[in-house]
Design a protein around this motif. Sequence first.
Motif, short mmCIF file in Angstrom:
data_model
loop_
_atom_site.label_atom_id
_atom_site.label_comp_id
_atom_site.label_asym_id
_atom_site.label_seq_id
_atom_site.Cartn_x
_atom_site.Cartn_y
_atom_site.Cartn_z
N MET B 68 66.93 52.97 24.48
CA MET B 68 67.43 51.65 24.10
C MET B 68 68.41 51.19 25.17
O MET B 68 69.20 51.97 25.67
N GLU B 69 68.31 49.91 25.48
CA GLU B 69 69.22 49.36 26.47
C GLU B 69 69.77 48.04 25.94
O GLU B 69 69.02 47.16 25.53
N ARG B 70 71.12 47.95 25.97
CA ARG B 70 71.74 46.71 25.53
C ARG B 70 72.07 45.89 26.76
O ARG B 70 72.96 46.23 27.54
N LEU B 71 71.33 44.79 26.93
CA LEU B 71 71.60 43.87 28.03
C LEU B 71 72.51 42.76 27.50
O LEU B 71 72.87 42.75 26.33
N ASP B 72 72.86 41.83 28.37
CA ASP B 72 73.74 40.73 27.96
C ASP B 72 73.19 39.98 26.75
O ASP B 72 73.90 39.72 25.79
N LYS B 73 71.91 39.63 26.86
CA LYS B 73 71.34 38.74 25.84
C LYS B 73 70.21 39.34 25.04
O LYS B 73 69.63 38.68 24.20
N GLU B 74 69.85 40.59 25.33
CA GLU B 74 68.78 41.18 24.54
C GLU B 74 68.89 42.69 24.46
O GLU B 74 69.55 43.33 25.26
N LEU B 75 68.23 43.20 23.42
CA LEU B 75 68.12 44.64 23.23
C LEU B 75 66.68 45.02 23.61
O LEU B 75 65.74 44.38 23.18
N VAL B 76 66.56 46.07 24.44
CA VAL B 76 65.24 46.54 24.84
C VAL B 76 65.03 47.93 24.24
O VAL B 76 65.86 48.82 24.41
N ILE B 77 63.95 48.08 23.50
CA ILE B 77 63.64 49.34 22.83
C ILE B 77 62.32 49.86 23.40
O ILE B 77 61.32 49.13 23.38
N THR B 78 62.31 51.07 23.89
CA THR B 78 61.08 51.65 24.45
C THR B 78 60.79 52.98 23.75
O THR B 78 61.69 53.81 23.60
N VAL B 79 59.56 53.14 23.31
CA VAL B 79 59.14 54.39 22.67
C VAL B 79 57.99 54.97 23.49
O VAL B 79 57.00 54.28 23.75
N ILE B 80 58.16 56.23 23.93
CA ILE B 80 57.18 56.86 24.82
C ILE B 80 56.68 58.15 24.18
O ILE B 80 57.47 58.97 23.71
N ASP B 81 55.35 58.30 24.13
CA ASP B 81 54.80 59.55 23.61
C ASP B 81 53.62 59.99 24.47
O ASP B 81 53.03 59.17 25.17
N ASP B 82 53.30 61.29 24.40
CA ASP B 82 52.17 61.81 25.20
C ASP B 82 50.95 62.06 24.31
O ASP B 82 50.15 62.94 24.58
N GLY B 83 50.84 61.26 23.25
CA GLY B 83 49.70 61.39 22.35
C GLY B 83 48.45 60.74 22.92
O GLY B 83 48.45 60.22 24.05
N ASN B 84 47.38 60.74 22.12
CA ASN B 84 46.14 60.09 22.54
C ASN B 84 46.39 58.61 22.81
O ASN B 84 47.27 58.01 22.17
N PRO B 85 45.65 58.02 23.76
CA PRO B 85 45.85 56.60 24.05
C PRO B 85 45.76 55.75 22.78
O PRO B 85 44.81 55.90 22.01
N PHE B 86 46.78 54.93 22.54
CA PHE B 86 46.78 54.08 21.34
C PHE B 86 47.47 52.77 21.67
O PHE B 86 48.67 52.73 21.93
N ASP B 87 46.69 51.70 21.68
CA ASP B 87 47.24 50.38 21.98
C ASP B 87 47.52 49.64 20.68
O ASP B 87 46.59 49.16 20.03
N PRO B 88 48.80 49.52 20.28
CA PRO B 88 49.10 48.87 19.01
C PRO B 88 48.72 47.40 18.98
O PRO B 88 48.50 46.83 17.91
N LEU B 89 48.61 46.79 20.18
CA LEU B 89 48.26 45.37 20.22
C LEU B 89 46.76 45.16 19.94
O LEU B 89 46.34 44.05 19.64
N ALA B 90 45.98 46.23 20.04
CA ALA B 90 44.54 46.11 19.81
C ALA B 90 44.19 46.23 18.33
O ALA B 90 43.04 46.05 17.95
N GLN B 91 45.18 46.53 17.50
CA GLN B 91 44.92 46.69 16.06
C GLN B 91 44.89 45.32 15.39
O GLN B 91 45.69 44.45 15.72
N THR B 92 43.99 45.15 14.42
CA THR B 92 43.93 43.87 13.72
C THR B 92 45.08 43.76 12.72
O THR B 92 45.44 44.76 12.09
N ALA B 93 45.63 42.58 12.60
CA ALA B 93 46.74 42.36 11.66
C ALA B 93 46.21 42.41 10.23
O ALA B 93 45.07 42.00 9.97
#
Lengths: 110, 138
Positions: B68-93
């Motif tokens: 997590m990084e707190r910048l002046d105007k935004e918070l950036v959250i990054t989650v990293i794993d070495d699991g099988n390839p999984f694109d959360p954006l490719a999942q249907t809502a």
Amino acid sequence: MDIIESSHPQATVLALNGRLDGHASPIVTERIDSVVARGSGRLIFDLSGLEYVSSAGLRVFLTAAKKCQTGGGAAIFAGLPPSIHEVFELSGFLAVLQVQPTVAEAIGQP
Amino acid sequence: MDDRLTLQLRNSLDDIPAANDTATAWLDHHEVAPGAAYLANLAIEELATNCIKYGYSDDGVHLITVEMERLDKELVITVIDDGNPFDPLAQTAPDTTLPVEDRPIGGLGLHLLRQMSDDFAYARIDGNNRVTLRKRLT
């Protein structure tokens, strides 16, 4: 997660205080099941002390609503703080669950 | 405390509450707005849970990294794993308009993260899944 149960003539109120995450969800489910098993009619969730709910917690709520509906009762969610209200809204829960501003209004509902 | 937090958890659901506690202490210290703090906690729980339940083909111990990084105007959250390839954006809502009795149980976590963040990015880098969420601090 702290759960406080109170009984009213035609309803049971469960106040959920703290964080409803994946860790707390099984504990809350167990409590809901014991209330539903007694067949106490209306089940009111007092969420005014709820700080956080994840998708695991939302599943608990959806399942509770289905169980109450199946048993001829109803689940009512009351006192949602702004952050919880937003999560309900984004999940579409405001449209499918019964939500009231306060516990008093949920109890008084015919 | 630094403006950047790095924490790691093992691929065990029991590790998630402690990761959320550490994150919450850091977010409180940096006076991060409630909406961004909520998103950070949700990102840790939802992404780690998905990865632990569905991400690995072996029974070994893996580490999931949260930055997590707190910048002046935004918070950036990054989650990293070495699991099988999984694109959360490719999942249907999920269909959030269905009545209670027709609602499938599930699919909500990623939907919430996408709705609550200002930007949501996925990359597969060096055998790792990397999800980056951004939230304005206003």
